[in-house]
Motif scaffolding. Sequence first.
Motif, PDB file in Angstrom:
ATOM      1  N   PRO A 193      -0.443   0.165   3.557  1.00 17.67           N
ATOM      2  CA  PRO A 193      -1.577   0.303   2.465  1.00 17.67           C
ATOM      3  C   PRO A 193      -1.140   1.449   1.509  1.00 17.67           C
ATOM      4  O   PRO A 193      -2.196   2.212   1.551  1.00 17.67           O
ATOM      5  CB  PRO A 193      -2.871   0.139   3.343  1.00 17.67           C
ATOM      6  CG  PRO A 193      -2.543   0.003   4.379  1.00 17.67           C
ATOM      7  CD  PRO A 193      -1.218   0.391   4.895  1.00 17.67           C
ATOM      8  N   PHE A 194      -0.167   1.448   0.653  1.00 19.45           N
ATOM      9  CA  PHE A 194       0.011   2.416  -0.292  1.00 19.45           C
ATOM     10  C   PHE A 194      -0.228   1.709  -1.754  1.00 19.45           C
ATOM     11  O   PHE A 194      -0.763   2.524  -2.470  1.00 19.45           O
ATOM     12  CB  PHE A 194       1.595   2.990  -0.151  1.00 19.45           C
ATOM     13  CG  PHE A 194       1.866   3.661   1.026  1.00 19.45           C
ATOM     14  CD1 PHE A 194       1.161   4.702   1.307  1.00 19.45           C
ATOM     15  CD2 PHE A 194       2.852   3.253   2.114  1.00 19.45           C
ATOM     16  CE1 PHE A 194       1.498   5.449   2.535  1.00 19.45           C
ATOM     17  CE2 PHE A 194       3.294   3.813   3.185  1.00 19.45           C
ATOM     18  CZ  PHE A 194       2.418   4.974   3.458  1.00 19.45           C
ATOM     19  N   LEU A 195       0.059   0.539  -2.024  1.00 22.09           N
ATOM     20  CA  LEU A 195      -0.113  -0.132  -3.143  1.00 22.09           C
ATOM     21  C   LEU A 195      -1.345  -0.739  -3.161  1.00 22.09           C
ATOM     22  O   LEU A 195      -1.969  -1.090  -4.079  1.00 22.09           O
ATOM     23  CB  LEU A 195       0.916  -1.025  -3.346  1.00 22.09           C
ATOM     24  CG  LEU A 195       2.555  -0.393  -3.481  1.00 22.09           C
ATOM     25  CD1 LEU A 195       3.632  -1.416  -3.750  1.00 22.09           C
ATOM     26  CD2 LEU A 195       2.575   0.442  -4.596  1.00 22.09           C
ATOM     27  N   TYR A 196      -1.966  -0.946  -1.801  1.00 20.46           N
ATOM     28  CA  TYR A 196      -3.222  -1.535  -1.878  1.00 20.46           C
ATOM     29  C   TYR A 196      -4.008  -0.933  -0.943  1.00 20.46           C
ATOM     30  O   TYR A 196      -3.632  -0.036   0.021  1.00 20.46           O
ATOM     31  CB  TYR A 196      -3.171  -3.043  -1.301  1.00 20.46           C
ATOM     32  CG  TYR A 196      -2.190  -3.230  -0.319  1.00 20.46           C
ATOM     33  CD1 TYR A 196      -2.437  -3.303   1.100  1.00 20.46           C
ATOM     34  CD2 TYR A 196      -0.887  -3.428  -0.495  1.00 20.46           C
ATOM     35  CE1 TYR A 196      -1.608  -3.328   2.031  1.00 20.46           C
ATOM     36  CE2 TYR A 196       0.168  -3.678   0.533  1.00 20.46           C
ATOM     37  CZ  TYR A 196      -0.233  -3.688   1.816  1.00 20.46           C
ATOM     38  OH  TYR A 196       0.699  -3.807   2.767  1.00 20.46           O
ATOM     39  N   GLU A 197      -5.245  -1.105  -0.579  1.00 16.40           N
ATOM     40  CA  GLU A 197      -6.179  -0.617   0.220  1.00 16.40           C
ATOM     41  C   GLU A 197      -6.037  -1.174   1.503  1.00 16.40           C
ATOM     42  O   GLU A 197      -5.908  -2.394   1.703  1.00 16.40           O
ATOM     43  CB  GLU A 197      -7.595  -0.277  -0.457  1.00 16.40           C
ATOM     44  CG  GLU A 197      -7.838   0.365  -1.577  1.00 16.40           C
ATOM     45  CD  GLU A 197      -9.552   0.351  -2.072  1.00 16.40           C
ATOM     46  OE1 GLU A 197     -10.121   1.061  -0.964  1.00 16.40           O
ATOM     47  OE2 GLU A 197      -9.648   0.264  -2.956  1.00 16.40           O
ATOM     48  N   LYS A 198      -6.584  -0.400   2.658  1.00 15.81           N
ATOM     49  CA  LYS A 198      -6.334  -0.984   4.159  1.00 15.81           C
ATOM     50  C   LYS A 198      -7.349  -2.215   4.211  1.00 15.81           C
ATOM     51  O   LYS A 198      -6.729  -3.170   5.008  1.00 15.81           O
ATOM     52  CB  LYS A 198      -6.554   0.110   4.998  1.00 15.81           C
ATOM     53  CG  LYS A 198      -6.587  -0.175   6.497  1.00 15.81           C
ATOM     54  CD  LYS A 198      -6.809   0.914   7.288  1.00 15.81           C
ATOM     55  CE  LYS A 198      -6.995   0.551   8.814  1.00 15.81           C
ATOM     56  NZ  LYS A 198      -7.179   1.695   9.703  1.00 15.81           N
ATOM     57  N   GLU A 199      -8.485  -2.125   3.615  1.00 16.21           N
ATOM     58  CA  GLU A 199      -9.382  -3.278   3.773  1.00 16.21           C
ATOM     59  C   GLU A 199      -8.754  -4.700   3.270  1.00 16.21           C
ATOM     60  O   GLU A 199      -9.133  -5.536   3.926  1.00 16.21           O
ATOM     61  CB  GLU A 199     -10.639  -2.913   3.088  1.00 16.21           C
ATOM     62  CG  GLU A 199     -11.493  -1.812   3.613  1.00 16.21           C
ATOM     63  CD  GLU A 199     -10.688  -0.321   3.310  1.00 16.21           C
ATOM     64  OE1 GLU A 199     -10.008  -0.429   2.455  1.00 16.21           O
ATOM     65  OE2 GLU A 199     -11.236   0.434   3.894  1.00 16.21           O
ATOM     66  N   THR A 200      -7.836  -4.628   2.367  1.00 17.67           N
ATOM     67  CA  THR A 200      -7.325  -5.961   1.973  1.00 17.67           C
ATOM     68  C   THR A 200      -6.450  -6.756   3.217  1.00 17.67           C
ATOM     69  O   THR A 200      -6.209  -7.669   2.884  1.00 17.67           O
ATOM     70  CB  THR A 200      -6.503  -5.732   0.588  1.00 17.67           C
ATOM     71  OG1 THR A 200      -5.483  -4.840   0.858  1.00 17.67           O
ATOM     72  CG2 THR A 200      -7.261  -5.136  -0.198  1.00 17.67           C
ATOM     73  N   LEU A 201      -6.078  -5.783   4.220  1.00 14.72           N
ATOM     74  CA  LEU A 201      -5.474  -6.428   5.181  1.00 14.72           C
ATOM     75  C   LEU A 201      -6.157  -7.335   6.040  1.00 14.72           C
ATOM     76  O   LEU A 201      -5.675  -8.157   6.899  1.00 14.72           O
ATOM     77  CB  LEU A 201      -4.619  -5.190   6.086  1.00 14.72           C
ATOM     78  CG  LEU A 201      -3.474  -4.518   5.409  1.00 14.72           C
ATOM     79  CD1 LEU A 201      -3.055  -3.352   6.253  1.00 14.72           C
ATOM     80  CD2 LEU A 201      -2.285  -5.416   4.998  1.00 14.72           C
ATOM     81  N   GLY A 202      -7.310  -7.011   6.137  1.00 11.60           N
ATOM     82  CA  GLY A 202      -8.329  -7.760   7.138  1.00 11.60           C
ATOM     83  C   GLY A 202      -7.797  -7.875   8.427  1.00 11.60           C
ATOM     84  O   GLY A 202      -7.914  -6.746   8.913  1.00 11.60           O
ATOM     85  N   SER A 203      -7.591  -8.949   9.183  1.00 13.67           N
ATOM     86  CA  SER A 203      -7.407  -8.824  10.568  1.00 13.67           C
ATOM     87  C   SER A 203      -5.893  -7.984  10.760  1.00 13.67           C
ATOM     88  O   SER A 203      -5.839  -7.878  12.016  1.00 13.67           O
ATOM     89  CB  SER A 203      -7.187 -10.270  11.244  1.00 13.67           C
ATOM     90  OG  SER A 203      -6.107 -10.994  10.402  1.00 13.67           O
ATOM     91  N   LEU A 204      -5.198  -7.990   9.923  1.00  9.24           N
ATOM     92  CA  LEU A 204      -3.809  -7.083  10.062  1.00  9.24           C
ATOM     93  C   LEU A 204      -4.069  -5.797  10.070  1.00  9.24           C
ATOM     94  O   LEU A 204      -3.106  -4.905   9.971  1.00  9.24           O
ATOM     95  CB  LEU A 204      -2.940  -7.581   9.257  1.00  9.24           C
ATOM     96  CG  LEU A 204      -2.354  -9.357   9.506  1.00  9.24           C
ATOM     97  CD1 LEU A 204      -1.400  -9.837   8.377  1.00  9.24           C
ATOM     98  CD2 LEU A 204      -1.835  -9.337  10.697  1.00  9.24           C
ATOM     99  N   SER A 205      -5.397  -5.188   9.801  1.00 13.68           N
ATOM    100  CA  SER A 205      -5.288  -3.871   9.552  1.00 13.68           C
ATOM    101  C   SER A 205      -4.944  -3.021  10.655  1.00 13.68           C
ATOM    102  O   SER A 205      -4.569  -1.457  10.613  1.00 13.68           O
ATOM    103  CB  SER A 205      -6.875  -3.298   9.367  1.00 13.68           C
ATOM    104  OG  SER A 205      -7.771  -3.910  10.261  1.00 13.68           O
ATOM    105  N   TRP A 206      -4.762  -3.676  11.861  1.00 15.93           N
ATOM    106  CA  TRP A 206      -4.295  -2.699  13.050  1.00 15.93           C
ATOM    107  C   TRP A 206      -3.067  -2.358  12.924  1.00 15.93           C
ATOM    108  O   TRP A 206      -2.648  -1.143  13.402  1.00 15.93           O
ATOM    109  CB  TRP A 206      -4.348  -3.564  14.176  1.00 15.93           C
ATOM    110  CG  TRP A 206      -3.580  -4.957  14.263  1.00 15.93           C
ATOM    111  CD1 TRP A 206      -3.931  -6.175  13.701  1.00 15.93           C
ATOM    112  CD2 TRP A 206      -2.165  -4.959  14.719  1.00 15.93           C
ATOM    113  NE1 TRP A 206      -2.837  -6.982  13.843  1.00 15.93           N
ATOM    114  CE2 TRP A 206      -1.646  -6.412  14.305  1.00 15.93           C
ATOM    115  CE3 TRP A 206      -1.213  -4.019  15.147  1.00 15.93           C
ATOM    116  CZ2 TRP A 206      -0.386  -6.790  14.675  1.00 15.93           C
ATOM    117  CZ3 TRP A 206       0.041  -4.568  15.251  1.00 15.93           C
ATOM    118  CH2 TRP A 206       0.451  -6.042  15.223  1.00 15.93           C
TER     119      TRP A 206
END
Length: 263
Positions: A193-206
């Motif tokens: 998450p450099f170009l986008y925020e971590k929250e946008t990863l959803g279930s893949l935030s791990w």
Amino acid sequence: MNKIEFIKTIKYIWGTRRVWIYTSLARTKARFARTTIGGFWLGISNLLSIAALASVYGVVLNVDNFNFYVIYLGCGLVCWNSISSAITSAPNLFILNTNQILNTNTNYIFYTLEEWSFNLQGFLQSFILVLVSLSFFKANLFLNLLTVGILPLINFFIFLYWFPVFVAVISLRYKDFYQLVPIVIQLVFLLSPFLYEKETLGSLSWTATFNPIYQIVASLRDSIIIGEIPIEKFLIIFFLNLLGTFFSILLLQKSKKIIPFLL
């Protein structure tokens, strides 16, 4: 590495500090020889990248707060560029110093310290200019850096030393690893998450949680933007950094007898 050897290594690092700082400064000056603005080109190149990426991805991601996104992207990108540059150049660290290694008895750790100092200079030249520019979007960035950002910055500096050293030694031993480094670095950038925020990863935030490079960058970036630092997170990263530094130096010391034959 026993206790005596470790103490000797620390004494060597401290005793030669003026030498490896001087030689790294000479490399920095040579890098920008005959240029008008010198090291500012590093900051300008980062600013151009930030402007281009923010303009494009700000629209693509449909960000609500563009000013925050520019700061988020800018702080993350300048830190990432320094780490990726240090890691991708690490496989050539000893190869570029082949003549000195084969013809002098200089401790190999000297070359790692010189490279680290060189990378730090490049980072600071770029980081300061970028932070000054981003201060137009949020005025207290420097204040946050000087108050709560110092500890994450120390973690960043330590990581910038030991991880490239680890990569340098491993790449020298296993040539396939040398070819793998730029591929992995590119994938890490795209998946972090450099170009986008971590929250946008959803279930893949791990994937970001267990990404050490991202955690180093995110810790520094968040402290500058938000002005807060989770002390538990800092201590965990600091402890892991110390372990990484110790084992990287240990790996280098154990490899010193075979390095001349691998060049």
